[in-house]
Scaffold this motif. Structure first.
Motif, PDB file in Angstrom:
ATOM      1  N   UNK A   1       0.810  -1.220   0.000  1.00 16.06           N
ATOM      2  CA  UNK A   1       0.000   0.000   0.000  1.00 16.06           C
ATOM      3  C   UNK A   1       0.844   1.272   0.000  1.00 16.06           C
ATOM      4  N   UNK A   2       2.138   1.153   0.237  1.00 15.17           N
ATOM      5  CA  UNK A   2       2.996   2.334   0.134  1.00 15.17           C
ATOM      6  C   UNK A   2       3.211   2.746  -1.326  1.00 15.17           C
ATOM      7  N   UNK A   3       3.266   1.755  -2.209  1.00 12.02           N
ATOM      8  CA  UNK A   3       3.491   2.028  -3.629  1.00 12.02           C
ATOM      9  C   UNK A   3       2.236   1.833  -4.470  1.00 12.02           C
ATOM     10  N   UNK A   4       1.214   1.232  -3.893  1.00 15.06           N
ATOM     11  CA  UNK A   4      -0.001   0.975  -4.655  1.00 15.06           C
ATOM     12  C   UNK A   4       0.194  -0.078  -5.723  1.00 15.06           C
ATOM     13  N   UNK A   5       0.996  -1.083  -5.414  1.00 15.09           N
ATOM     14  CA  UNK A   5       1.308  -2.116  -6.391  1.00 15.09           C
ATOM     15  C   UNK A   5       1.390  -3.465  -5.664  1.00 15.09           C
ATOM     16  N   UNK A   6       1.695  -4.513  -6.404  1.00 12.65           N
ATOM     17  CA  UNK A   6       1.823  -5.858  -5.843  1.00 12.65           C
ATOM     18  C   UNK A   6       3.282  -6.135  -5.545  1.00 12.65           C
ATOM     19  N   UNK A   7       3.582  -6.511  -4.311  1.00 17.18           N
ATOM     20  CA  UNK A   7       4.940  -6.909  -3.928  1.00 17.18           C
ATOM     21  C   UNK A   7       5.061  -8.422  -4.078  1.00 17.18           C
ATOM     22  N   UNK A   8       6.085  -8.890  -4.785  1.00 20.91           N
ATOM     23  CA  UNK A   8       6.240 -10.323  -5.039  1.00 20.91           C
ATOM     24  C   UNK A   8       6.562 -11.104  -3.773  1.00 20.91           C
ATOM     25  N   UNK A   9       7.135 -10.450  -2.779  1.00 26.37           N
ATOM     26  CA  UNK A   9       7.383 -11.101  -1.487  1.00 26.37           C
ATOM     27  C   UNK A   9       7.044 -10.099  -0.392  1.00 26.37           C
ATOM     28  N   UNK A  10       5.826 -10.189   0.107  1.00 28.40           N
ATOM     29  CA  UNK A  10       5.346  -9.224   1.093  1.00 28.40           C
ATOM     30  C   UNK A  10       6.059  -9.376   2.429  1.00 28.40           C
ATOM     31  N   UNK A  11       6.630 -10.560   2.699  1.00 27.63           N
ATOM     32  CA  UNK A  11       7.321 -10.775   3.976  1.00 27.63           C
ATOM     33  C   UNK A  11       8.590  -9.943   4.071  1.00 27.63           C
ATOM     34  N   UNK A  12       9.202  -9.618   2.925  1.00 28.75           N
ATOM     35  CA  UNK A  12      10.405  -8.775   2.960  1.00 28.75           C
ATOM     36  C   UNK A  12      10.088  -7.354   3.410  1.00 28.75           C
ATOM     37  N   UNK A  13       8.835  -6.940   3.259  1.00 29.35           N
ATOM     38  CA  UNK A  13       8.413  -5.610   3.729  1.00 29.35           C
ATOM     39  C   UNK A  13       8.007  -5.629   5.196  1.00 29.35           C
ATOM     40  N   UNK A  14       8.048  -6.805   5.820  1.00 31.38           N
ATOM     41  CA  UNK A  14       7.679  -6.910   7.230  1.00 31.38           C
ATOM     42  C   UNK A  14       6.186  -6.917   7.476  1.00 31.38           C
ATOM     43  N   UNK A  15       5.395  -7.181   6.436  1.00 31.16           N
ATOM     44  CA  UNK A  15       3.932  -7.209   6.588  1.00 31.16           C
ATOM     45  C   UNK A  15       3.527  -8.639   6.905  1.00 31.16           C
ATOM     46  N   UNK A  16       3.276  -8.907   8.171  1.00 29.90           N
ATOM     47  CA  UNK A  16       2.888 -10.235   8.632  1.00 29.90           C
ATOM     48  C   UNK A  16       1.720 -10.097   9.600  1.00 29.90           C
ATOM     49  N   UNK A  17       0.963 -11.166   9.749  1.00 28.70           N
ATOM     50  CA  UNK A  17      -0.174 -11.193  10.663  1.00 28.70           C
ATOM     51  C   UNK A  17      -0.072 -12.413  11.560  1.00 28.70           C
ATOM     52  N   UNK A  18      -0.678 -12.318  12.723  1.00 32.91           N
ATOM     53  CA  UNK A  18      -0.682 -13.437  13.654  1.00 32.91           C
ATOM     54  C   UNK A  18      -1.487 -14.600  13.072  1.00 32.91           C
ATOM     55  N   UNK A  19      -0.891 -15.790  13.115  1.00 28.46           N
ATOM     56  CA  UNK A  19      -1.591 -16.976  12.606  1.00 28.46           C
ATOM     57  C   UNK A  19      -2.870 -17.237  13.392  1.00 28.46           C
ATOM     58  N   UNK A  20      -2.783 -17.120  14.719  1.00 26.03           N
ATOM     59  CA  UNK A  20      -3.955 -17.406  15.558  1.00 26.03           C
ATOM     60  C   UNK A  20      -5.063 -16.391  15.310  1.00 26.03           C
ATOM     61  N   UNK A  21      -4.688 -15.124  15.163  1.00 24.45           N
ATOM     62  CA  UNK A  21      -5.688 -14.097  14.888  1.00 24.45           C
ATOM     63  C   UNK A  21      -6.366 -14.323  13.537  1.00 24.45           C
TER      64      UNK A  21
END
Length: 364
Positions: free
Chosen positions: A313-333
């Motif tokens: 959402x910073x660039x308004x595009x698709x990142x091929x590896x979103x984990x490199x941007x540090x965008x992660x969510x809790x598995x349990x949540x």
């Protein structure tokens, strides 16, 4: 998750992590108190040790108490006035009025003495403490705190290890709270009361500063969401890629399996996959981008083998590896979100009909 706290997200993330680590694996957020004080900037928010109560100490009473023995109560501390609607008391002279006032004062003095006989040096009451009992507490060198809000009293009693008292005839049944220090502090232009060294050592207070109450409410909502997710993540450390990546992967797995299922179940699976793809579309809409364009590009990226592709959402595009941007969510949540949404949809579908009462006719 809020646009208002976007520029201080690193600071607030550190506050949330420090507060959760104090819980030592517990998911009980009652030990974390969030206090909103208008003034200053959001970056001035800080994490304070102990429990901070937004109240003032009574006049003429000690401002600092060490090795505090605390009673938390919910009792009336005004004179016993006649509270029957329409009741009147007739007297023959002013001396009789003085006798009634003296009797009321004597009853209140006896109540204060019974409270002080517990050996306490701090008294916290849910209701108001009027001038006369406040004066009596000051003579006995007891710090009296009045009109503490109910939610704050409940949480404070739990942190101090006390139980809320309403009667004072059985000292052996009362459970008093303890802490190392109760003192008077200043935040901004207001004086507040801090309880340090409580029975629950993990107790802490996050003091939020900001220009307006609207900003503070939004910051509190975002911070509470972060605390809830972090409390689960501490015990279940697994995470999943964010940015709509997980939903697209689940939807793709369902789409691949749906042709192999005969009957009407295929339609339900396809609808479930469409519902999952709605999540990245909502993310794109919230970012102000073209949701249809981004979701189709995201599906194409997953189809070509980029299993960790997500929305940047910073660039308004698709990142091929979103984990490199540090965008992660809790598995349990994430698991609870998906399962709860599916259960709610299933419950609604099972409803055959809705029975409504006929509206009441208006009288002409």
């Amino acid at each position: 998750s809020s646009k208002l706290v976007l520029y201080e997200k690193t600071h607030f993330a550190q506050l949330a992590v420090d507060a959760i680590l104090r819980l030592k694996g517990s998911e009980n957020l009652d030990s974390i108190h969030i206090l909103k004080k208008p003034g200053g900037a959001l970056g001035d928010s800080f994490l304070a040790d102990g429990f901070i109560l937004d109240k003032k100490i009574g006049v003429g009473q000690p401002k600092r108490v060490e090795n505090a023995k605390i009673m938390v109560a919910n009792t009336a501390m005004d004179t016993d006035k006649i509270k029957i609607f329409g009741a009147r008391v007739k007297v023959s002279s002013l001396s009789k009025v003085a006798e009634i006032e003296n009797a009321e004062k004597e009853r209140m003095a006896n109540k204060v003495h019974r409270i002080c006989d517990y050996g306490i040096n701090v008294f916290i009451n849910r209701q108001l403490i009027y001038n006369y009992p406040e004066e009596l507490f000051a003579k006995r060198k007891v710090m009296a705190i009045e009109h503490a809000d109910f939610e704050g009293v409940e949480r404070l009693a739990a942190v101090l290890g006390a139980e809320i008292c309403s009667t004072f005839d059985h000292p052996d049944q009362a459970v008093l709270g303890t802490c190392d220090l109760v003192d008077d502090i200043v935040i901004g232009e207001d004086r507040l009361i801090r309880f340090s060294g409580t029975k629950r050592n993990e107790a802490c207070t996050i003091v939020l500063r900001g220009a307006s109450l609207h900003l503070l409410d939004e910051a509190e909502r975002s911070l509470h969401d972060a605390l809830c997710v972090l409390s689960r993540t501490v015990n279940e450390t697994r995470t999943v890629p964010g940015g709509g990546c997980t939903e697209i992967r689940m939807a793709r797995a369902i789409d691949l399996q749906a042709p192999n299922v005969p009957g009407k179940k295929t339609l339900a699976m396809e609808s479930f996959a469409r519902a999952l793809r709605a999540m990245p579309a909502i993310i794109a809409d919230n970012g102000g981008y073209d949701a249809t364009e981004l979701v189709t590009k995201l599906r194409a990226a997953h189809a070509t083998g980029s299993q960790n592709a997500g929305l940047d959402m910073n660039k308004g595009d698709v990142a091929l590896d979103i984990t490199q941007l540090g965008v992660r969510e809790s598995y349990l949540s994430k698991l609870h979100v998906v399962s709860s949404a599916a259960e709610a949809a299933e419950m609604i579908i099972r409803v055959d009909d809705i029975v409504k009462c006929a509206p009441r006719k208006r009288e002409q």
